[in-house]
Design a protein around this motif. Sequence first.
Motif, PDB file in Angstrom:
ATOM      1  N   LYS A  66      12.592  14.659  -9.920  1.00  0.00           N
ATOM      2  CA  LYS A  66      13.456  14.858 -11.096  1.00  0.00           C
ATOM      3  C   LYS A  66      13.636  16.357 -11.360  1.00  0.00           C
ATOM      4  O   LYS A  66      12.785  17.166 -10.985  1.00  0.00           O
ATOM      5  CB  LYS A  66      12.803  14.228 -12.335  1.00  0.00           C
ATOM      6  CG  LYS A  66      12.718  12.719 -12.320  1.00  0.00           C
ATOM      7  CD  LYS A  66      12.491  12.214 -13.752  1.00  0.00           C
ATOM      8  CE  LYS A  66      12.206  10.723 -13.770  1.00  0.00           C
ATOM      9  NZ  LYS A  66      10.781  10.425 -13.498  1.00  0.00           N
TER      10      LYS A  66
ATOM     11  N   GLY B 146      13.243  19.806 -12.974  1.00  0.00           N
ATOM     12  CA  GLY B 146      12.112  20.359 -13.725  1.00  0.00           C
ATOM     13  C   GLY B 146      10.768  20.063 -13.088  1.00  0.00           C
ATOM     14  O   GLY B 146       9.766  20.666 -13.451  1.00  0.00           O
ATOM     15  N   GLU B 147      10.728  19.138 -12.111  1.00  0.00           N
ATOM     16  CA  GLU B 147       9.446  18.766 -11.509  1.00  0.00           C
ATOM     17  C   GLU B 147       9.124  19.634 -10.292  1.00  0.00           C
ATOM     18  O   GLU B 147      10.018  20.076  -9.574  1.00  0.00           O
ATOM     19  CB  GLU B 147       9.473  17.303 -11.056  1.00  0.00           C
ATOM     20  CG  GLU B 147       9.399  16.312 -12.203  1.00  0.00           C
ATOM     21  CD  GLU B 147       9.340  14.861 -11.704  1.00  0.00           C
ATOM     22  OE1 GLU B 147       9.023  14.000 -12.523  1.00  0.00           O
ATOM     23  OE2 GLU B 147       9.607  14.601 -10.500  1.00  0.00           O
TER      24      GLU B 147
ATOM     25  N   ARG C  90      10.392  28.551 -12.080  1.00  0.00           N
ATOM     26  CA  ARG C  90      10.343  27.150 -12.536  1.00  0.00           C
ATOM     27  C   ARG C  90      11.206  27.021 -13.786  1.00  0.00           C
ATOM     28  O   ARG C  90      11.178  27.877 -14.656  1.00  0.00           O
ATOM     29  CB  ARG C  90       8.902  26.742 -12.863  1.00  0.00           C
ATOM     30  CG  ARG C  90       8.056  26.528 -11.617  1.00  0.00           C
ATOM     31  CD  ARG C  90       6.622  26.203 -11.975  1.00  0.00           C
ATOM     32  NE  ARG C  90       6.436  24.795 -12.273  1.00  0.00           N
ATOM     33  CZ  ARG C  90       5.271  24.150 -12.064  1.00  0.00           C
ATOM     34  NH1 ARG C  90       4.225  24.804 -11.556  1.00  0.00           N
ATOM     35  NH2 ARG C  90       5.157  22.884 -12.361  1.00  0.00           N
ATOM     36  N   SER C  91      11.976  25.933 -13.827  1.00  0.00           N
ATOM     37  CA  SER C  91      12.778  25.713 -15.034  1.00  0.00           C
ATOM     38  C   SER C  91      13.066  24.230 -15.189  1.00  0.00           C
ATOM     39  O   SER C  91      12.829  23.447 -14.262  1.00  0.00           O
ATOM     40  CB  SER C  91      14.085  26.507 -14.950  1.00  0.00           C
ATOM     41  OG  SER C  91      15.044  25.786 -14.194  1.00  0.00           O
ATOM     42  N   LYS C  92      13.601  23.881 -16.337  1.00  0.00           N
ATOM     43  CA  LYS C  92      13.889  22.469 -16.638  1.00  0.00           C
ATOM     44  C   LYS C  92      14.947  21.886 -15.704  1.00  0.00           C
ATOM     45  O   LYS C  92      14.995  20.702 -15.456  1.00  0.00           O
ATOM     46  CB  LYS C  92      14.386  22.340 -18.086  1.00  0.00           C
ATOM     47  CG  LYS C  92      13.270  22.428 -19.123  1.00  0.00           C
ATOM     48  CD  LYS C  92      13.683  21.781 -20.448  1.00  0.00           C
ATOM     49  CE  LYS C  92      14.823  22.492 -21.164  1.00  0.00           C
ATOM     50  NZ  LYS C  92      14.450  23.809 -21.748  1.00  0.00           N
ATOM     51  N   GLU C  93      15.841  22.759 -15.206  1.00  0.00           N
ATOM     52  CA  GLU C  93      16.950  22.270 -14.370  1.00  0.00           C
ATOM     53  C   GLU C  93      16.591  22.253 -12.888  1.00  0.00           C
ATOM     54  O   GLU C  93      17.283  21.652 -12.081  1.00  0.00           O
ATOM     55  CB  GLU C  93      18.196  23.150 -14.529  1.00  0.00           C
ATOM     56  CG  GLU C  93      18.840  23.100 -15.892  1.00  0.00           C
ATOM     57  CD  GLU C  93      18.103  23.952 -16.909  1.00  0.00           C
ATOM     58  OE1 GLU C  93      17.582  25.018 -16.502  1.00  0.00           O
ATOM     59  OE2 GLU C  93      18.021  23.570 -18.081  1.00  0.00           O
TER      60      GLU C  93
ATOM     61  N   ASP D 126       3.434  18.854 -10.422  1.00  0.00           N
ATOM     62  CA  ASP D 126       3.420  17.654 -11.250  1.00  0.00           C
ATOM     63  C   ASP D 126       2.921  16.455 -10.451  1.00  0.00           C
ATOM     64  O   ASP D 126       2.331  15.538 -10.994  1.00  0.00           O
ATOM     65  CB  ASP D 126       4.835  17.366 -11.771  1.00  0.00           C
ATOM     66  CG  ASP D 126       5.363  18.519 -12.614  1.00  0.00           C
ATOM     67  OD1 ASP D 126       4.739  18.816 -13.650  1.00  0.00           O
ATOM     68  OD2 ASP D 126       6.367  19.134 -12.211  1.00  0.00           O
TER      69      ASP D 126
END
Lengths: 442, 258
Positions: B26, B28-29, B193-196, B215
Amino acid sequence: MSAGLQHYLDVAQRFQAEQAETAPLWLRALREEGLAQLSRQGFPTPRHEDWKYTDVAPIVSRGFAPVGAGRSVDLKARVEQLALPGPRLVFVDGRHSPELSSLEGLYEGVTVKSLRVAVREDAEALEAVLGRRARAEAHPFTALNAALLEEGAFVQVRPGAVAPSPVQLFFLASGAGAAPVLASPRIVVVAGENSEAALVELYAGVEGGASFTNAVTEVVLGDNARLHHYKLQAEPDAAFHLASLHARLSRDSSLTSHAFALGGALARNEVYSVFAGEGGECVLNGLYVGHGTQHLDNRTDLDHAVPRCTSRELYKGVLDDRARGTFHGRVLVRQDAQRTDASQTNRNLLLSEEALVDTRPQLEILADDVKCAHGAAVGRLDEQALFYLRARGIPRAEAERLLTYAFASEVVGAVKLEPLRARVEQLLAGRLPGGARREVGA
Amino acid sequence: MLLSVRNLHARIGDKEILKGINLELKPGEVHAIMGPNGSGKSTLSQVLAGRETYKVTQGEVLFEGKDLLALTPEQRAVAGVFLAFQYPVEIPGVGNLHFLRTALNAQRRSRGLEELDAMDFLSLAKERMKLVQMDQGFLNRSVNEGFSGGEKKRNEVFQMAVLQPRLAILDETDSGLDIDALRIVAGGVNALRSKERGMLVITHYQRLLDYIVPDKVHVMAGGRIVMSGGKELALELEKKGYAWVEKLGPAAGREART
């Protein structure tokens, strides 16, 4: 005798008859010797060892002939566009054009004259060297050049003179007129002791006409003299071009030659360099880039006749479509030439299945205390590097271009003369696969 | 879903290397893929990036719902896939700066964005280099030529920082690094690293995961993912060794076939 050879003998005979009254005796003798040698040797065929891969039949079978004097073609704009900055002699279809030439900015200590003027004004100095390095008996096309000897340049560098910016000799095929044009320039360079100078030979043409350039350059370097010689052959794809550079290096002198062969249907560039004094240094760089059905031939010959000289040779070829390249490089280290340091490299990049190259390094080492290295390679673009570039988003065609340019850049980058390097880069960009679509550069 | 790998099989020549990979990532992972040498980790990364020496024989890969396998390597890059190479390629004669500007502008062009001129690009590059503490001198050198192992890996992360991908695949980015270089490289990756953005971190050693905390951890053996779990799986693996999972390989394979 073939009809082709007869045509050239007739042309030379007619020329010599016309010139007989005005030419000094020594020049007449030189021309007559050229004619006799051509008649004796004939033109080479692929049966000749030295011409195994290059068939000159397309040249011989066509009736190339020198253009008459006094023809005027307006090429000023074209010359201004193509010439590099600095002092220059311009030749159109083999004939010196005083209107298009300009020696403004020439360094003190350097004399540049058209050969016709030099025959009148500097006969003694010219006679002492003309035809001594490039000998008619050794080469049929040198013989042809001698038989038609009239145009060209005489460059003298006074002992001790330092002239870092170059003298330019610009040979332009006008493409005007229907008859196939033969140009036979003879360039003679005499560099005095402790001098330093640079010379550019630039060959270009206007698309359309049929042209055959048969050029001979003779270079004599005094003790500790340095000459940077640049040759850019960027004639139209239909042109024929045969040329040779003959150099004699005295003690501690240095010759750096950069030869770029980009144009021509059939082009052959030869370099003969002889070390005549210890401590000499000779650098031969070459790049040939062919596409379509171009045939680009490179012949080099380095004669280590005396001890303690250094030679560095790097020739690279890029061949696309059905183009063919050849490299034949001979390095002779004579028995007395101890402590010679010689290296020769020829690398070729083939961009298509049909492109072809013949590479023939030839080292003859007769001395025992020497350092000699050579290598020859033929390869294709590195698939791993291609994938690396594509994985970063660079489209395949552009990635291929980038890698091809990188391959050539080793030779191009060695040109210290900025305007010339920029010109070579620009020409190269237009000739690499994909055309002149995008800028290139490192 | 950013990336869905379903029953992916791939071979080189006659040799099947990937034998049914399933993976979901997903946005962000960060997922780690661990496994012994020869388990197919690097092949997976190369197949995802589009290396043509590998032939996909079965299965599918969806990237943001689109068929990734139908795209050329350059189209994948434009779509937002980035592979940090295990062995970055040396390219003599191509300047690092020119290479990266060409790459960024090719991507921008394909996305219908305006290209960056030399000045704008230089300031962008200078800023992003700081992330991996690279010296500006690297910009003028040929791509990776004469770089040390650590410099090459930092150069990969620097490229990632400039290209800003949606999916970053880091193929053994830790291999050959000393501890200081590892910290710098991991620091650069963490900053990206980022949410997108999703990341697949492929590694042989647990050590990297102390710095880049995943994660999820997947363990590959014999061309399959034989075990998945949280970040603690990496520690367990470190304790028990790869012999433990190599035994599981064939068993998991039988399971997958039935």
